[in-house]
Design a protein around this motif. Structure first.
Motif, PDB file in Angstrom:
ATOM      1  N   GLU A  72       1.007  -1.258   0.097  1.00 43.00           N
ATOM      2  CA  GLU A  72       0.163  -0.002   0.094  1.00 43.00           C
ATOM      3  C   GLU A  72       1.110   1.172  -0.030  1.00 43.00           C
ATOM      4  N   LEU A  73       0.819   2.193  -1.029  1.00 37.94           N
ATOM      5  CA  LEU A  73       1.607   3.129  -1.107  1.00 37.94           C
ATOM      6  C   LEU A  73       1.049   4.644  -0.279  1.00 37.94           C
ATOM      7  N   GLY A  74      -0.284   4.590  -0.143  1.00 40.66           N
ATOM      8  CA  GLY A  74      -0.940   5.479   0.428  1.00 40.66           C
ATOM      9  C   GLY A  74      -2.246   5.521   0.237  1.00 40.66           C
ATOM     10  N   LYS A  75      -2.829   6.642   0.588  1.00 39.86           N
ATOM     11  CA  LYS A  75      -4.451   6.752   0.252  1.00 39.86           C
ATOM     12  C   LYS A  75      -4.758   7.874  -0.403  1.00 39.86           C
ATOM     13  N   SER A  76      -5.861   8.000  -1.039  1.00 36.08           N
ATOM     14  CA  SER A  76      -6.521   9.085  -1.865  1.00 36.08           C
ATOM     15  C   SER A  76      -7.064  10.079  -1.044  1.00 36.08           C
ATOM     16  N   VAL A  77      -7.470  11.078  -1.687  1.00 34.93           N
ATOM     17  CA  VAL A  77      -8.348  12.092  -0.775  1.00 34.93           C
ATOM     18  C   VAL A  77      -9.349  11.521   0.047  1.00 34.93           C
ATOM     19  N   GLU A  78     -10.149  10.670  -0.291  1.00 36.45           N
ATOM     20  CA  GLU A  78     -11.328  10.019   0.321  1.00 36.45           C
ATOM     21  C   GLU A  78     -11.030   8.622   0.982  1.00 36.45           C
ATOM     22  N   ASP A 107      -6.995  17.443 -11.865  1.00 36.44           N
ATOM     23  CA  ASP A 107      -6.432  16.769 -13.223  1.00 36.44           C
ATOM     24  C   ASP A 107      -5.128  16.297 -12.633  1.00 36.44           C
ATOM     25  N   LEU A 108      -4.973  15.045 -12.171  1.00 36.97           N
ATOM     26  CA  LEU A 108      -3.646  14.772 -11.617  1.00 36.97           C
ATOM     27  C   LEU A 108      -2.830  14.679 -12.520  1.00 36.97           C
ATOM     28  N   ASN A 109      -2.977  14.537 -13.928  1.00 40.23           N
ATOM     29  CA  ASN A 109      -1.765  14.684 -14.871  1.00 40.23           C
ATOM     30  C   ASN A 109      -1.272  16.061 -15.005  1.00 40.23           C
ATOM     31  N   ARG A 110      -1.949  16.992 -14.242  1.00 38.91           N
ATOM     32  CA  ARG A 110      -1.402  18.368 -14.319  1.00 38.91           C
ATOM     33  C   ARG A 110      -1.000  18.627 -12.894  1.00 38.91           C
ATOM     34  N   ASP A 111      -0.763  18.004 -12.260  1.00 43.00           N
ATOM     35  CA  ASP A 111      -0.269  18.119 -10.741  1.00 43.00           C
ATOM     36  C   ASP A 111       1.289  17.414 -10.350  1.00 43.00           C
ATOM     37  N   ALA A 112       2.180  17.273 -11.244  1.00 43.65           N
ATOM     38  CA  ALA A 112       3.418  16.558 -11.063  1.00 43.65           C
ATOM     39  C   ALA A 112       4.235  17.394 -10.318  1.00 43.65           C
ATOM     40  N   ILE A 113       4.112  18.844 -10.538  1.00 43.43           N
ATOM     41  CA  ILE A 113       5.259  20.016  -9.820  1.00 43.43           C
ATOM     42  C   ILE A 113       4.697  20.334  -8.471  1.00 43.43           C
ATOM     43  N   SER A 114       3.360  20.875  -8.476  1.00 43.20           N
ATOM     44  CA  SER A 114       2.897  21.252  -7.266  1.00 43.20           C
ATOM     45  C   SER A 114       2.539  20.361  -6.203  1.00 43.20           C
ATOM     46  N   GLN A 115       2.085  19.260  -6.621  1.00 41.11           N
ATOM     47  CA  GLN A 115       1.792  17.818  -5.782  1.00 41.11           C
ATOM     48  C   GLN A 115       0.589  18.233  -4.873  1.00 41.11           C
ATOM     49  N   LYS A 147       4.672  10.387  -7.447  1.00 38.82           N
ATOM     50  CA  LYS A 147       6.319  10.932  -7.398  1.00 38.82           C
ATOM     51  C   LYS A 147       7.047  10.102  -6.582  1.00 38.82           C
ATOM     52  N   ASN A 148       6.645   9.897  -5.178  1.00 36.12           N
ATOM     53  CA  ASN A 148       7.368   9.007  -4.614  1.00 36.12           C
ATOM     54  C   ASN A 148       7.727   7.653  -4.864  1.00 36.12           C
ATOM     55  N   ASN A 189       7.469  15.277 -17.253  1.00 33.91           N
ATOM     56  CA  ASN A 189       8.449  15.305 -16.193  1.00 33.91           C
ATOM     57  C   ASN A 189       9.003  13.988 -15.702  1.00 33.91           C
ATOM     58  N   ILE A 190       8.399  12.775 -15.680  1.00 34.38           N
ATOM     59  CA  ILE A 190       9.210  11.740 -15.459  1.00 34.38           C
ATOM     60  C   ILE A 190      10.131  11.633 -16.792  1.00 34.38           C
ATOM     61  N   GLN A 191       9.961  11.869 -17.781  1.00 37.81           N
ATOM     62  CA  GLN A 191      10.789  11.810 -18.998  1.00 37.81           C
ATOM     63  C   GLN A 191      11.987  12.414 -18.414  1.00 37.81           C
ATOM     64  N   LYS A 192      11.845  14.042 -18.058  1.00 37.03           N
ATOM     65  CA  LYS A 192      12.787  14.736 -17.527  1.00 37.03           C
ATOM     66  C   LYS A 192      13.654  14.362 -16.535  1.00 37.03           C
ATOM     67  N   TRP A 193      13.032  13.672 -15.561  1.00 39.62           N
ATOM     68  CA  TRP A 193      13.756  12.835 -14.615  1.00 39.62           C
ATOM     69  C   TRP A 193      14.569  11.797 -14.671  1.00 39.62           C
ATOM     70  N   GLY A 194      14.534  11.293 -15.745  1.00 36.24           N
ATOM     71  CA  GLY A 194      15.470  10.251 -16.370  1.00 36.24           C
ATOM     72  C   GLY A 194      14.961   8.904 -16.494  1.00 36.24           C
ATOM     73  N   THR A 195      13.663   8.678 -16.744  1.00 39.05           N
ATOM     74  CA  THR A 195      12.857   7.567 -16.993  1.00 39.05           C
ATOM     75  C   THR A 195      12.387   7.577 -18.210  1.00 39.05           C
ATOM     76  N   SER A 196      12.690   6.539 -19.186  1.00 40.64           N
ATOM     77  CA  SER A 196      12.235   6.677 -20.481  1.00 40.64           C
ATOM     78  C   SER A 196      10.676   6.298 -20.637  1.00 40.64           C
ATOM     79  N   THR A 197       9.986   7.160 -20.995  1.00 40.63           N
ATOM     80  CA  THR A 197       8.381   7.276 -20.577  1.00 40.63           C
ATOM     81  C   THR A 197       7.669   7.046 -21.920  1.00 40.63           C
ATOM     82  N   ILE A 198       6.744   6.138 -21.905  1.00 47.62           N
ATOM     83  CA  ILE A 198       6.166   5.787 -23.142  1.00 47.62           C
ATOM     84  C   ILE A 198       4.502   6.081 -22.665  1.00 47.62           C
TER      85      ILE A 198
END
Length: 490
Positions: free
Chosen positions: A72-78, A161-169, A178-179, A264-273
């Motif tokens: 279990e990595l964590g929990k959602s808002v709810e 939109d979680l796909n627009r929350d990579a930086i502010s988190q 991200k973790n 951003n994951i591409q930018k952080w060094g992971t080859s992203t598809i």
């Protein structure tokens, strides 16, 4: 001495030939029928449609606890748990995450099919499993946005939109993703999404059933080794797809989005598809597209485990045609409309949007555009030259309930000029498949031909009604075809 040297030379030759043969086998791509048979055997039978919730996945996750490391990595808002499943002991790390948007579940289904495949043994797939297990360490996160999945919506419970929350988190789900990436440090990443069914391969009528992208990591859209690996892997995936859905693969615009996880994951060094699942005619629950996801993900994992992606070129990646948004459900061409006593021929483009209804859905038709619609492609198209827009009526007599109206009666009422019927006992929002509008709380229905209007009207030749347009569905009144109509009581 010479004999010993000759013997050693022969052994050396045998070794070199053996290595070459092993190397050639290593770089062979997987046979398509082989992959298809794997899917058919290991498809998860508990998932039969694309609307499911986090609770539905828990027993499916737990059944793999002896073969996967479940965390279990964590929990959602709810407060819903977000879980990862880890498998393999190889040196190359690969992370796959799905359903960042709660209503984008196609790849999630394919991941559970893949879990079944990976944990099995004692069959013709064992050599592939062994290769993957010894070469790769895989981390799967099958549902990043469980709150969105609960109500089958794109955004999370914060309406972000979680796909627009990579930086502010701002969202806990974004922090979890991200973790997971930072602690695992994958070499490859698969960002798994769904796209609208209206995406097409640019300037063609072909639906973009699968769209792909190796996201940019900067505004200049430069290509480094990290991004180049993703591009080459996509080429191998596309070769497989062209065997199965020729001409139905599109490529997204690679403009850099500084807030997006993929970029951003591409930018952080992971080859992203990025894999985006679109539409396929006759597959509303995306079960065939689920199969395509399974095949191309397994294909990609094989490429990564053998590094066979290196045989592909970046030029081949850019040769994949772009996708576009030129598809609509229905185009009516040259329909006569009357304004200020004058008639004008217009083309009308109609789309039927999905809305949620528990484990299924209904559609709401909408006039998207009108005028000259030659840049659009319709799943259905009709030449309405000589036909005019005509309003419909509501039948005066009330029916007791939905069961009191048959499809045949509804068709006969349409032929008489009635587009709507009333029922006494019903529930607004109740679903039905009648080829007519059903009213319970409303006395009339919305209609029109202008943009934003509800497409409920007739096409008439003089006084003769030829076609009915009901909630954006085209019905030939002379030769009606059986259709799956997803409508609700108003």
């Amino acid at each position: 001495m010479k004999r010993n040297q000759f013997s050693l030379f022969l052994l050396f030759l045998v070794f070199i030939i053996g290595c070459k043969t092993a190397n050639e086998e290593k770089f062979e791509s997987l046979d398509t029928p082989f992959l298809e048979s794997a899917f058919e055997r290991f498809k998860e039978p508990a998932i039969t449609h694309r609307r499911f919730k986090q609770a539905d996945l828990q027993p499916l996750i737990q059944k793999h606890q002896n073969s996967f490391q479940i965390t279990e990595l964590g929990k959602s808002v709810e407060g819903r748990s977000i879980t990862s499943l880890d498998w393999g002991k190889g040196s190359t790390k690969v992370m796959l995450w799905s359903q960042m948007h709660g209503n984008e579940s196609t790849a999630t289904m394919a991941l559970f099919d893949l879990f079944n495949f990976l944990e099995a043994s004692g069959d013709e797939f064992d050599s592939l499993r062994s290769l993957l297990k010894t070469s790769l360490s895989l981390k799967f996160i099958p549902m990043i946005n469980p709150d969105g999945a609960e109500v089958f919506q794109r955004r999370n419970a914060l309406d972000i939109d979680l796909n627009r929350d990579a930086i502010s988190q701002i969202s806990p789900e974004a922090v979890i993703l991200k973790n997971a990436r930072d602690s695992f440090e994958p070499e490859f990443g698969f960002n798994l999404h769904d796209q609208q069914v209206y995406y097409n391969v640019v300037n063609t009528a072909k639906q973009a059933t699968i769209s792909v992208l190796a996201p940019a990591y900067n505004y200049e859209t430069e290509i480094n080794e990290v991004r180049g690996r993703a591009m080459k892997t996509i080429v191998g995936m596309n070769r497989l797809l062209q065997e199965l859905i020729p001409g139905q693969v599109g490529k997204y615009d690679d403009a850099f989005e500084p807030r997006a996880f993929g970029d951003n994951i591409q930018k952080w060094g992971t080859s992203t598809i990025l894999i985006e699942s679109g539409g396929y005619v006759g597959d509303p629950e995306k079960q065939y597209i689920r199969k395509l996801n399974f095949l191309i993900i397994l294909n990609a994992l094989h490429q990564i485990s053998t590094q066979s992606y290196e045989q592909h070129s970046i030029d081949e990646y850019f040769a994949i045609p772009d996708n576009d948004l030129q598809l609509v459900d229905l185009i009516i061409k040259e329909m006569q409309v009357e304004v200020e006593g004058k008639k004008f021929p217009v083309d009308i483009a109609i789309r039927r949007r999905e809305s949620n209804a528990d484990s299924t859905f209904y559609v709401t038709g909408n006039v998207e555009d009108l005028g000259d619609m030659q840049v659009y492609f319709g799943f259905e198209e009709i030449d309405a030259t000589g036909l005019s827009f005509k309003e419909g009526k509501v039948f005066e007599q009330e029916f007791e309930n939905l069961a009191a109206i048959s499809s045949e009666e509804a068709m006969e009422l349409l032929r008489q000029g009635y587009l709507g019927v009333k029922i006494k006992n019903g529930k607004p929002g109740e679903l039905h498949q009648l080829p007519i509008l059903v009213l319970q709380s409303k006395k009339d229905f919305n209609f029109g031909w202008k943009t934003g209007s509800s497409p409920n009207f007739f096409l008439a030749e003089g006084d003769l009604l030829k076609y009915a347009i009901v909630n954006g569905y085209l019905i030939d009144l002379e030769n009606p075809e059986e259709q799956v109509l997803k409508q609700r009581v108003f």
